[in-house]
Design a protein around this motif. Structure first.
Motif, PDB file in Angstrom:
ATOM      1  N   LEU A 240      -0.112  38.766   1.207  1.00 26.86           N
ATOM      2  CA  LEU A 240       1.036  39.604   0.854  1.00 26.86           C
ATOM      3  C   LEU A 240       2.244  39.275   1.721  1.00 26.86           C
ATOM      4  O   LEU A 240       3.356  39.154   1.233  1.00 26.86           O
ATOM      5  N   VAL A 241       2.036  39.146   3.025  1.00 26.67           N
ATOM      6  CA  VAL A 241       3.174  38.924   3.926  1.00 26.67           C
ATOM      7  C   VAL A 241       3.432  37.439   4.148  1.00 26.67           C
ATOM      8  O   VAL A 241       4.447  37.081   4.746  1.00 26.67           O
ATOM      9  N   GLY A 242       2.545  36.585   3.662  1.00 21.71           N
ATOM     10  CA  GLY A 242       2.763  35.142   3.746  1.00 21.71           C
ATOM     11  C   GLY A 242       2.453  34.575   5.114  1.00 21.71           C
ATOM     12  O   GLY A 242       2.247  35.313   6.076  1.00 21.71           O
ATOM     13  N   GLY A 243       2.420  33.256   5.201  1.00 26.10           N
ATOM     14  CA  GLY A 243       2.233  32.582   6.479  1.00 26.10           C
ATOM     15  C   GLY A 243       0.769  32.403   6.843  1.00 26.10           C
ATOM     16  O   GLY A 243      -0.128  32.754   6.086  1.00 26.10           O
ATOM     17  N   GLU A 244       0.556  31.840   8.033  1.00 24.38           N
ATOM     18  CA  GLU A 244      -0.789  31.507   8.503  1.00 24.38           C
ATOM     19  C   GLU A 244      -1.377  32.670   9.292  1.00 24.38           C
ATOM     20  O   GLU A 244      -0.650  33.508   9.820  1.00 24.38           O
ATOM     21  N   PHE A 245      -2.708  32.656   9.405  1.00 24.82           N
ATOM     22  CA  PHE A 245      -3.395  33.688  10.181  1.00 24.82           C
ATOM     23  C   PHE A 245      -2.979  33.655  11.656  1.00 24.82           C
ATOM     24  O   PHE A 245      -2.735  34.677  12.263  1.00 24.82           O
ATOM     25  N   GLY A 246      -2.925  32.434  12.232  1.00 24.59           N
ATOM     26  CA  GLY A 246      -2.700  32.291  13.670  1.00 24.59           C
ATOM     27  C   GLY A 246      -1.506  33.076  14.184  1.00 24.59           C
ATOM     28  O   GLY A 246      -1.664  33.986  15.014  1.00 24.59           O
ATOM     29  N   PRO A 247      -0.308  32.764  13.702  1.00 21.73           N
ATOM     30  CA  PRO A 247       0.876  33.477  14.185  1.00 21.73           C
ATOM     31  C   PRO A 247       0.815  34.973  13.876  1.00 21.73           C
ATOM     32  O   PRO A 247       1.272  35.804  14.675  1.00 21.73           O
ATOM     33  N   LEU A 248       0.239  35.308  12.719  1.00 21.67           N
ATOM     34  CA  LEU A 248       0.160  36.720  12.325  1.00 21.67           C
ATOM     35  C   LEU A 248      -0.704  37.493  13.321  1.00 21.67           C
ATOM     36  O   LEU A 248      -0.358  38.598  13.747  1.00 21.67           O
ATOM     37  N   VAL A 249      -1.837  36.897  13.703  1.00 20.26           N
ATOM     38  CA  VAL A 249      -2.730  37.553  14.665  1.00 20.26           C
ATOM     39  C   VAL A 249      -2.021  37.694  16.019  1.00 20.26           C
ATOM     40  O   VAL A 249      -2.108  38.740  16.665  1.00 20.26           O
ATOM     41  N   GLU A 250      -1.279  36.648  16.405  1.00 17.06           N
ATOM     42  CA  GLU A 250      -0.539  36.739  17.679  1.00 17.06           C
ATOM     43  C   GLU A 250       0.466  37.883  17.654  1.00 17.06           C
ATOM     44  O   GLU A 250       0.599  38.636  18.614  1.00 17.06           O
ATOM     45  N   GLU A 251       1.187  37.987  16.545  1.00 15.75           N
ATOM     46  CA  GLU A 251       2.170  39.071  16.432  1.00 15.75           C
ATOM     47  C   GLU A 251       1.472  40.426  16.465  1.00 15.75           C
ATOM     48  O   GLU A 251       1.930  41.362  17.117  1.00 15.75           O
ATOM     49  N   ALA A 252       0.360  40.524  15.746  1.00 14.95           N
ATOM     50  CA  ALA A 252      -0.363  41.800  15.677  1.00 14.95           C
ATOM     51  C   ALA A 252      -0.915  42.186  17.040  1.00 14.95           C
ATOM     52  O   ALA A 252      -1.001  43.370  17.379  1.00 14.95           O
ATOM     53  N   ALA A 253      -1.270  41.177  17.854  1.00 17.28           N
ATOM     54  CA  ALA A 253      -1.825  41.462  19.180  1.00 17.28           C
ATOM     55  C   ALA A 253      -0.766  42.082  20.085  1.00 17.28           C
ATOM     56  O   ALA A 253      -1.096  42.817  21.021  1.00 17.28           O
ATOM     57  N   ARG A 254       0.500  41.813  19.812  1.00 12.69           N
ATOM     58  CA  ARG A 254       1.569  42.379  20.646  1.00 12.69           C
ATOM     59  C   ARG A 254       1.955  43.791  20.222  1.00 12.69           C
ATOM     60  O   ARG A 254       2.711  44.457  20.921  1.00 12.69           O
ATOM     61  N   VAL A 255       1.480  44.232  19.069  1.00  9.20           N
ATOM     62  CA  VAL A 255       1.779  45.597  18.602  1.00  9.20           C
ATOM     63  C   VAL A 255       0.861  46.569  19.343  1.00  9.20           C
ATOM     64  O   VAL A 255      -0.329  46.297  19.494  1.00  9.20           O
ATOM     65  N   PRO A 256       1.392  47.674  19.845  1.00  7.53           N
ATOM     66  CA  PRO A 256       0.518  48.603  20.570  1.00  7.53           C
ATOM     67  C   PRO A 256      -0.563  49.229  19.677  1.00  7.53           C
ATOM     68  O   PRO A 256      -0.405  49.285  18.456  1.00  7.53           O
ATOM     69  N   ALA A 257      -1.638  49.663  20.310  1.00  7.63           N
ATOM     70  CA  ALA A 257      -2.723  50.339  19.599  1.00  7.63           C
ATOM     71  C   ALA A 257      -2.141  51.484  18.773  1.00  7.63           C
ATOM     72  O   ALA A 257      -1.300  52.238  19.244  1.00  7.63           O
ATOM     73  N   GLY A 258      -2.617  51.582  17.518  1.00  3.68           N
ATOM     74  CA  GLY A 258      -2.104  52.614  16.630  1.00  3.68           C
ATOM     75  C   GLY A 258      -1.023  52.073  15.699  1.00  3.68           C
ATOM     76  O   GLY A 258      -0.544  52.794  14.823  1.00  3.68           O
ATOM     77  N   SER A 259      -0.641  50.809  15.910  1.00  3.15           N
ATOM     78  CA  SER A 259       0.351  50.166  15.034  1.00  3.15           C
ATOM     79  C   SER A 259       1.614  51.005  14.849  1.00  3.15           C
ATOM     80  O   SER A 259       2.158  51.098  13.764  1.00  3.15           O
ATOM     81  N   ARG A 260       2.049  51.627  15.959  1.00  4.86           N
ATOM     82  CA  ARG A 260       3.248  52.476  15.932  1.00  4.86           C
ATOM     83  C   ARG A 260       3.166  53.538  14.840  1.00  4.86           C
ATOM     84  O   ARG A 260       4.087  53.703  14.030  1.00  4.86           O
ATOM     85  N   GLY A 261       2.018  54.205  14.804  1.00  2.00           N
ATOM     86  CA  GLY A 261       1.927  55.351  13.892  1.00  2.00           C
ATOM     87  C   GLY A 261       1.573  55.010  12.458  1.00  2.00           C
ATOM     88  O   GLY A 261       2.036  55.672  11.548  1.00  2.00           O
ATOM     89  N   LEU A 262       0.761  53.964  12.265  1.00  2.00           N
ATOM     90  CA  LEU A 262       0.331  53.599  10.908  1.00  2.00           C
ATOM     91  C   LEU A 262      -1.169  53.832  10.753  1.00  2.00           C
ATOM     92  O   LEU A 262      -1.934  53.597  11.683  1.00  2.00           O
ATOM     93  N   LEU A 263      -1.571  54.234   9.570  1.00  2.00           N
ATOM     94  CA  LEU A 263      -3.000  54.352   9.259  1.00  2.00           C
ATOM     95  C   LEU A 263      -3.264  53.676   7.919  1.00  2.00           C
ATOM     96  O   LEU A 263      -2.529  53.899   6.959  1.00  2.00           O
ATOM     97  N   LEU A 264      -4.303  52.864   7.871  1.00  2.00           N
ATOM     98  CA  LEU A 264      -4.683  52.221   6.609  1.00  2.00           C
ATOM     99  C   LEU A 264      -6.096  52.642   6.245  1.00  2.00           C
ATOM    100  O   LEU A 264      -7.006  52.569   7.065  1.00  2.00           O
TER     101      LEU A 264
END
Lengths: 486, 500
Positions: free
Chosen positions: B312-336
């Motif tokens: 959906l958001v495009g791109g490779e897993f690698g960079p996406l995982v790196e970006e996600a690792a920098r997001v604080p726990a709780g994804s800034r108030g998101l629930l899926l």
């Protein structure tokens, strides 16, 4: 041949358009400026930027168009933005934008002291006073910027600041001052801020000439009348040709706004009801995120807005059973809930970008329908058809979705910037003294019609009910999430 | 029985088959794999052709591994496969139609209701340990009788992937207790035997296989099979089992209280028990090792959701995982809510749907991706809690599967669950467990812990764990609050599907 000049002092740019006497836009110009955020709770602009931008815009128009035939100028602009100026109209401090919430402590103690009961007398409504109200702002400025406050002769809205510069006359109108004024004048509540009453200018009706152009301005002749003007959303209403009771406007801008004209009507608790103006009472309901939802979705998924719209067009009405609620910044009308958040629900492994993109457009559509219900209730009149304007209205799919979800036929304005046309309508009335509502109807042009598709009516009715019940179902979790992430 | 020699393990998966050649000390000498096609002849139908998929993969992988053995002595062979599966066959083990796969095949929903009413939900749970769902074999047998009566009339034997291969190799008609315990409602968990009365009611006139444990040798490669496969005639062949249970064996999840968390296309959990602990939100089955039981839990999606989001958001897993690792726990108030294909355990709600709540203008692709990882982690915790409620203990968690690579996801799961997870060195999967089971069966002294030591242990972070504690409570509130809405939307989605 230019007949009227409309100018809109917005939050990110000033626009000016020269219109022919029949309302046809001849040429437009736009100049951007910055918002300065010196602290998390502050949002400021230099009022001189507005002036410079207006100057540049009109100079640009004059390069291509003879403005010697202009018979009136109308200025509109952002509301809830205030600037202190001295006797000569020069700013004594940076302007506080509508987004500026530095007064929150003042507001809190004011609300606590007055309570709903106290606010019911002498205030626009018993609803809590908000951070952009001139009363707490005056209290804050007097305390924290005492020098600027002492030197200030006037506390002005952006369009009144420009009018003062053009004519040397300082005034405002009751519609743009709706938080502290009604048709009869300023409300007694302004006395809560010592020194505010004498810094507020006289109130005139929007089409009343506030004065005349002091000197020739890029071809516009000295002595040309300048209308008092009013706030942008009200000018949108005028610039969309609304006239009869029940005539209703949907603005798909950064936010979504629905406004309807009533002959009488009651103060809706969930909507903004303006003071009556020349036999019409406008009830308006603004959301927080309209077109912003679309831009957000495009950014989050790495697409251009055009790509989102293209994909949305390939999904079926109902978005494959996915619902989006667009409360990305909390919500204003009709929920007035700062803690609610946006959501997607109904997602399945087979849901794709196309369905989610369509769901975003439909979500704004559901929120428009909710606003429509609220303004109709306030106006006591049903909207038989809609007028759609704003940047989002340039997408035919979105207009069709609005028609389908609301079940009303919709016409699209030829002008995207209906606020500028509305300002020009007031200029025309200031020039000739004719009724602005009648002038507006003459000057507005439409370029497309959308008929609601009856075959999708039942589905949208069901999904809309679900959209509404999801809000209640998720309200508690959203409240807690909002507090967790703040 | 030999106590030296090489071991062969071969596993038939949903999308591919894998085999491994292992020395007696657990060293992997060779690996082989073949991708294959799954067929979806109708919405809700998921099938494999036994001959062209299972047998063909087996032949190719076996030849490759036998070549790799370079003439060294083979000591034993074990197979495993997707399960439970329904493959109706003749007395000679010849398939009569393509195999109907496990819970992903949902064709027998009417028969699930019918059999549940006929036999009683409580009694089914008490006796078989598991409520009837699309995972159960019994309703699929009933479906066959009703919808393909000519096939049913000719059916003399019921095979699965592993028992089909054993039949091909040895001529033996035998099934392991674990696979049999997934043939609800035809197996009695407490008696550890076929529930003869119910089996007659569901599969009248069909001979049921002899039962054995996966650690038993049940036959030897026949001359005919030796000719076709290149395997030595007389090579001991073990019972075989279902892939996930073989995988649990491969990572040493064999003792009571040990739990495997498999990060695959779906999340799958197995908790080893000493006694049956039937629970309406889980699957209770026999274990892979003799006398053991297990609680199993399976989410309907997991890797499928993260893959969906990445597309959906495009791109490779690698960079996406790196970006996600920098997001604080709780994804800034998101629930899926990760119910993108409904949910299996512990909700058993095919009409649950995915939800993203708490969205603001500040959320971008990194937050969305992290929210997906977190949503699945909340689902894992939900399942572990239900396992505890059922009477299981989780004294050791072992993480396996493709999703353990990179580390972010396992960290999130440990933070959400508030417990450490061990990640083993070898991630070959079920076929490695098959080799271990074969070794045990032929009498080798197999120590799986020594075969496959822990490579790293993921520890929970106390601060993030505390934060997730709150988020988890809200996650749990979200499903009941929005269930009716999801059910309506699911019905809408079904109505919009083209007819068969």
């Amino acid at each position: 041949m230019a007949g009227y000049l409309g100018i809109d002092i917005g939050s990110t740019a000033t626009k000016a358009v020269a219109f022919a006497p029949d309302g046809t836009p001849i040429r437009g110009a736009s100049v951007d400026y910055a918002i300065s955020r010196p602290a998390a709770d502050r949002a400021e602009q230099d009022a001189r930027d507005w002036r410079n931008a207006a100057e540049e815009c009109v100079a640009e128009l004059a390069r291509h168009t003879d403005l010697g035939s202009v018979r009136g100028i109308g200025v509109t602009g952002q509301v809830d933005t205030h600037v202190l100026v001295d006797e000569a109209g020069e700013p004594t401090a940076p302007a506080l934008l509508w987004q500026d919430v530095r007064t929150s402590a003042v507001v809190e103690s004011l609300n606590a002291r007055l309570g709903p009961h106290g606010r019911a007398k002498g205030w626009a409504s018993s609803q809590p006073i908000d951070a952009s109200n001139p009363v707490p702002r005056a209290l804050w400025l007097a305390e924290h910027e005492p020098a600027a406050w002492r030197r200030a002769r006037w506390l002005l809205l952006p369009k009144d600041f420009i009018n003062g510069w053009l004519t040397g006359e300082f005034a405002s109108d009751p519609l743009a001052s709706f938080k502290i004024a009604n048709g009869a004048g300023y409300l007694p509540g302004i006395a809560e801020a010592p020194g505010l009453a004498e810094r507020l200018p006289s109130l005139y009706e929007p089409d009343h000439p506030v004065g005349r152009l002091r000197r020739d301005w890029h071809g516009v002749r000295a002595g040309t009348p300048v209308a008092t003007g009013t706030m942008d959303a009200y000018c949108d209403v005028l610039g969309s040709g609304l006239r009869q009771a029940g005539d209703t406007l949907v603005i798909l801008g950064t936010t979504a706004v629905v406004a309807t004209v009533g002959i009488g009507g009651t103060d809706g608790a969930d909507v903004v009801t303006f003071a009556p103006y020349r036999g019409r009472q406008v009830h308006a309901a603004p959301t927080q995120s309209g077109g912003d939802s679309l831009r957000w979705w495009a950014t989050a998924t790495g697409h251009e807005v055009a790509g989102v719209l293209g994909a949305a067009g390939t999904a079926e009405p109902g978005a494959g059973g996915v619902i989006f609620a667009p409360h990305l910044l909390g919500e204003r009308a009709p929920l007035w809930d700062t803690e609610v958040r946006a959501w997607f629900t109904g997602m399945h492994a087979s849901t794709g970008f196309a369905e989610l993109s369509r769901a975003v457009l439909e979500g704004v559509g559901y929120s428009v329908r909710e606003l429509l219900d609220a303004v109709e209730a306030a106006a006591g009149a049903r909207a038989e058809r809609l007028v759609i304007s704003g940047g989002g209205s340039r997408d035919p799919l979105w207009c069709q979705i609005i028609a389908d979800i609301t079940g009303r036929p919709a016409r699209r304005t030829r002008n995207t910037d209906t606020a500028v046309l509305g300002a020009a309508v007031l200029a025309a009335s200031a020039d000739t003294g004719t009724d602005p509502w009648a002038r507006a109807a003459e000057l507005t042009q439409y370029d497309a019609d959308y008929q609601p598709d009856r075959t999708v009516r039942t589905r949208y009715d069901q999904l809309y009910e679900l959209y509404r019940s999801s809000y209640h179902a998720l309200r508690e979790v959203h409240g807690r999430l909002a507090r967790l992430s703040s | 029985m030999s106590s030296a020699g090489l071991l062969l393990g071969i596993d038939i998966g949903t999308a591919s088959s894998k085999g491994v050649l292992v020395a007696a000390d657990g060293t992997v000498l060779a690996r082989a794999s073949r991708a294959h096609q799954t067929s979806y002849p109708h919405p809700g139908w998921v099938e494999h052709d036994a001959r062209t998929v299972w047998w063909q993969d087996f032949l190719e992988i076996t030849r490759e591994l036998v070549d790799a053995a370079e003439g060294r002595e083979l000591a034993g062979l074990a197979v495993s496969g997707i399960g439970p599966v329904l493959l109706p066959a003749t007395a000679a083990g010849e398939p009569l139609r393509p195999a109907i796969l496990y819970g992903v095949d949902t064709r027998a929903s009417a028969e699930i209701t019918e059999l549940t009413e006929e036999l009683g939900a409580e009694e089914i749970l008490r006796r078989g340990g598991t409520p009837l769902s699309s995972q159960a074999v019994g309703p699929k047998v009933r479906w066959l009788a009703k919808h393909e009566p000519e096939v049913f009339a000719r059916t003399e034997r019921l095979l699965m992937a592993s028992s089909y291969l054993v039949h091909q190799l040895t001529g033996e008609y035998v099934l392991d207790h674990h696979s049999a315990s997934q043939c609800d409602p035809m197996y009695d968990l407490h008696a550890r035997d076929w529930a003869a009365d119910w089996a007659r009611q569901v599969a009248p006139g069909i001979e049921l296989p002899r039962l054995a444990w996966p650690t038993e040798v049940v036959g030897a490669v026949t001359a005919e099979a030796a000719g076709e496969t290149g395997l030595p005639q007389g090579l001991p062949v073990t019972t075989g089992t279902v892939d996930a249970w073989a995988e649990a064996t491969s990572v040493g999840v064999t003792q009571p209280g040990e739990t495997m968390i498999m990060y695959g296309t779906t999340m799958f959990l197995i908790n080893v028990l000493t006694d049956p602990r039937p629970h309406p939100g889980l699957w209770t089955t026999c274990g892979a090792l003799p006398e053991t039981y297990s609680l199993a839990a399976g989410m309907a999606t997991s890797g499928a959701v993260t893959d969906w989001l990445r597309k959906l958001v495009g791109g490779e897993f690698g960079p996406l995982v790196e970006e996600a690792a920098r997001v604080p726990a709780g994804s800034r108030g998101l629930l899926l809510l990760p119910y993108f294909a409904g949910e299996r355990t512990p909700l058993f709600d095919p009409d649950a749907r995915g939800m993203l709540a708490g969205l603001t203008l500040g959320h971008g692709r990194a937050e969305l991706y992290r929210a997906a990882l977190e949503g699945i982690a909340y689902g894992v915790r939900h399942n572990l809690e239900v396992m505890r409620e059922a009477g299981g203990t989780a004294r050791r968690l072992v993480a396996v599967g493709g999703g353990t690579q990179g580390g972010l996801w396992t960290h999130i799961v440990s933070d959400v669950v508030g417990a450490a997870q061990e990640v083993p060195a070898e991630t070959v999967g079920a076929c490695y467990g098959d080799a271990a089971l074969a070794g045990i069966a032929v009498g080798m002294d197999v120590d799986v812990r020594a075969w496959n030591p822990v490579r790293r242990t993921v520890q929970p972070d106390p601060d993030r764990a505390a934060k997730y504690e709150t988020y988890y409570q809200h996650y749990r509130a979200l499903y009941p609050a929005s269930k009716d809405i999801a059910h309506f939307l699911a019905a809408e989605q079904r109505a919009a599907e083209p007819a068969d």
